[in-house]
Design a protein around this motif. Sequence first.
Motif, mmCIF file in Angstrom:
data_model
loop_
_atom_site.group_PDB
_atom_site.id
_atom_site.type_symbol
_atom_site.label_atom_id
_atom_site.label_comp_id
_atom_site.label_asym_id
_atom_site.label_seq_id
_atom_site.Cartn_x
_atom_site.Cartn_y
_atom_site.Cartn_z
ATOM 1 N N GLY A 119 0.728 -1.183 -0.080
ATOM 2 C CA GLY A 119 0.148 0.104 0.077
ATOM 3 C C GLY A 119 0.893 1.153 -0.051
ATOM 4 N N GLY A 120 2.177 1.151 0.204
ATOM 5 C CA GLY A 120 3.137 2.184 0.442
ATOM 6 C C GLY A 120 2.552 3.523 1.184
ATOM 7 N N SER A 151 -6.215 10.609 -6.920
ATOM 8 C CA SER A 151 -5.225 10.487 -7.673
ATOM 9 C C SER A 151 -4.005 9.945 -7.141
ATOM 10 N N THR A 152 -3.346 8.839 -7.854
ATOM 11 C CA THR A 152 -2.355 8.328 -7.193
ATOM 12 C C THR A 152 -2.883 7.297 -5.887
ATOM 13 N N GLY A 153 -4.141 7.240 -5.985
ATOM 14 C CA GLY A 153 -4.619 6.155 -4.880
ATOM 15 C C GLY A 153 -4.301 4.638 -5.267
ATOM 16 N N ARG A 154 -4.645 3.669 -4.235
ATOM 17 C CA ARG A 154 -4.490 2.392 -4.346
ATOM 18 C C ARG A 154 -5.545 1.672 -3.487
ATOM 19 N N LEU A 155 -6.009 0.893 -4.482
ATOM 20 C CA LEU A 155 -6.981 -0.280 -3.767
ATOM 21 C C LEU A 155 -6.487 -1.452 -3.303
ATOM 22 N N GLY A 156 -6.453 -1.939 -2.143
ATOM 23 C CA GLY A 156 -6.081 -2.904 -1.898
ATOM 24 C C GLY A 156 -6.955 -4.046 -1.261
ATOM 25 N N MET A 157 -7.113 -5.265 -1.937
ATOM 26 C CA MET A 157 -8.167 -6.294 -1.798
ATOM 27 C C MET A 157 -7.538 -7.279 -1.098
ATOM 28 N N ASN A 167 -4.802 6.238 -16.927
ATOM 29 C CA ASN A 167 -5.214 7.499 -17.125
ATOM 30 C C ASN A 167 -5.736 7.921 -15.824
ATOM 31 N N LYS A 168 -6.101 7.363 -14.833
ATOM 32 C CA LYS A 168 -6.389 7.872 -13.516
ATOM 33 C C LYS A 168 -5.363 7.735 -12.542
ATOM 34 N N ASN A 169 -4.144 7.288 -12.887
ATOM 35 C CA ASN A 169 -2.948 7.382 -11.543
ATOM 36 C C ASN A 169 -3.386 6.529 -10.476
ATOM 37 N N ASN A 170 -4.273 5.415 -10.892
ATOM 38 C CA ASN A 170 -4.559 4.565 -9.727
ATOM 39 C C ASN A 170 -3.848 3.103 -9.814
ATOM 40 N N GLY A 171 -3.781 2.321 -8.770
ATOM 41 C CA GLY A 171 -3.488 1.296 -8.648
ATOM 42 C C GLY A 171 -4.277 0.140 -7.874
ATOM 43 N N VAL A 172 -4.171 -0.966 -8.148
ATOM 44 C CA VAL A 172 -4.901 -1.811 -7.581
ATOM 45 C C VAL A 172 -4.247 -3.364 -7.339
ATOM 46 N N PHE A 173 -4.262 -3.735 -6.154
ATOM 47 C CA PHE A 173 -3.490 -4.980 -5.723
ATOM 48 C C PHE A 173 -4.240 -5.829 -4.648
ATOM 49 N N GLY A 174 -3.752 -7.064 -4.746
ATOM 50 C CA GLY A 174 -4.621 -8.059 -3.731
ATOM 51 C C GLY A 174 -3.538 -8.682 -2.717
ATOM 52 N N VAL A 175 -4.012 -9.186 -1.719
ATOM 53 C CA VAL A 175 -3.102 -9.779 -0.627
ATOM 54 C C VAL A 175 -3.776 -11.097 -0.234
#
Length: 362
Positions: free
Chosen positions: A157-158, A251-257, A293-301
Amino acid sequence: MTSFHYGSIALELTIKIQYSFFMRQIVNTTNGNYDILQIQEVPDLEPANDEILIQVKASGLNFADILARKGQYQDAPDKPCVMGYEVSGVIKDVGSGVNKDWIGKEVVAITRFGGQAEQVVVKQSQIHEKPDRLSFEEAATLPVNYLTAWVLLVVMGGLREDESVLIHNAGGGMGLAQLDIAKHIGATTFGTSSQQKHDFLSDRGLDHPIDYRNNDWYSELMNLTNDRGVELVTDPLGGKHWKQSYKALRSTGRLGMFGISTASSDSGGLKATFNLLKTVVGMPFYHPIPLLNKNNGVFGVNLGHLWHEPDKASLWMKEILEGVEEGWINPHVDTTFSFDDVGDAHRYIEERKNIGKVILVP
């Protein structure tokens, strides 16, 4: 002769009782409701050459254990099985290849199933000495909740001091673990929970509790952030909820699932399968172009899929234990249940009564 015969039988029984030792474990006998959880006795465990035998004092109960009981957890072992990913206890014995100085030490360990028992055997890489200031019950909250929270917020998530995070289910054991870490980082914290947990969460340091049951959490979050959203959202819900969580990113947000708790149903069988399919159908698809385009990130744990990275897990756990010693990690045990009351423990979590961790004690 008759008297001698009975005496011999009595002596034989005494010898068997004296030298036959058994331990108890919670067994998922099949898929189903609480009655499929049974306490069974098996012979005491013996450590292999490179193993350590722990006499368990406390064992963590997690939502994955509940899904496994219903047959809705794909990583669970075949039934009958013993669940449990984390324990604390005292080292009773070690294999010939392990330093005997470990015997008698109080430890916390992450287990690949088998933890909901009076004994468990693990590799040395899976154990850490228990901090003196924690009870056995508090120590048993660390391996699953705090390791997952560390990966979500810090490793992947940083999260930074000047950022904000939305923690779904902030009142559960995972939520409180994330809150401890986010507060230490210095980030602004938002958290969804039922209204009855808000005072407790505020006292724990949550900046903005959000009542998800009586209000639309997304609208309330956007109002609180002047429609900007947050840099990090951690979401264990799954399905269509991931769409809303992704929308809440700045913007620059991350979604952690890290879970799909909405796939759970009250029973197994066809209803459970249908509920899972409905959840999967509702999941969003994250295409690379919109992410760019949205400067977003998605990751899973998924902590259960990191067994091939013991060095990393050991390093993360060391940092968590340092946080315990420094005082910024404070595990909260909501309540404990005996092994005999494991069905009540499952029900307690499913009804979302807990604030913090639920622990099983032999």
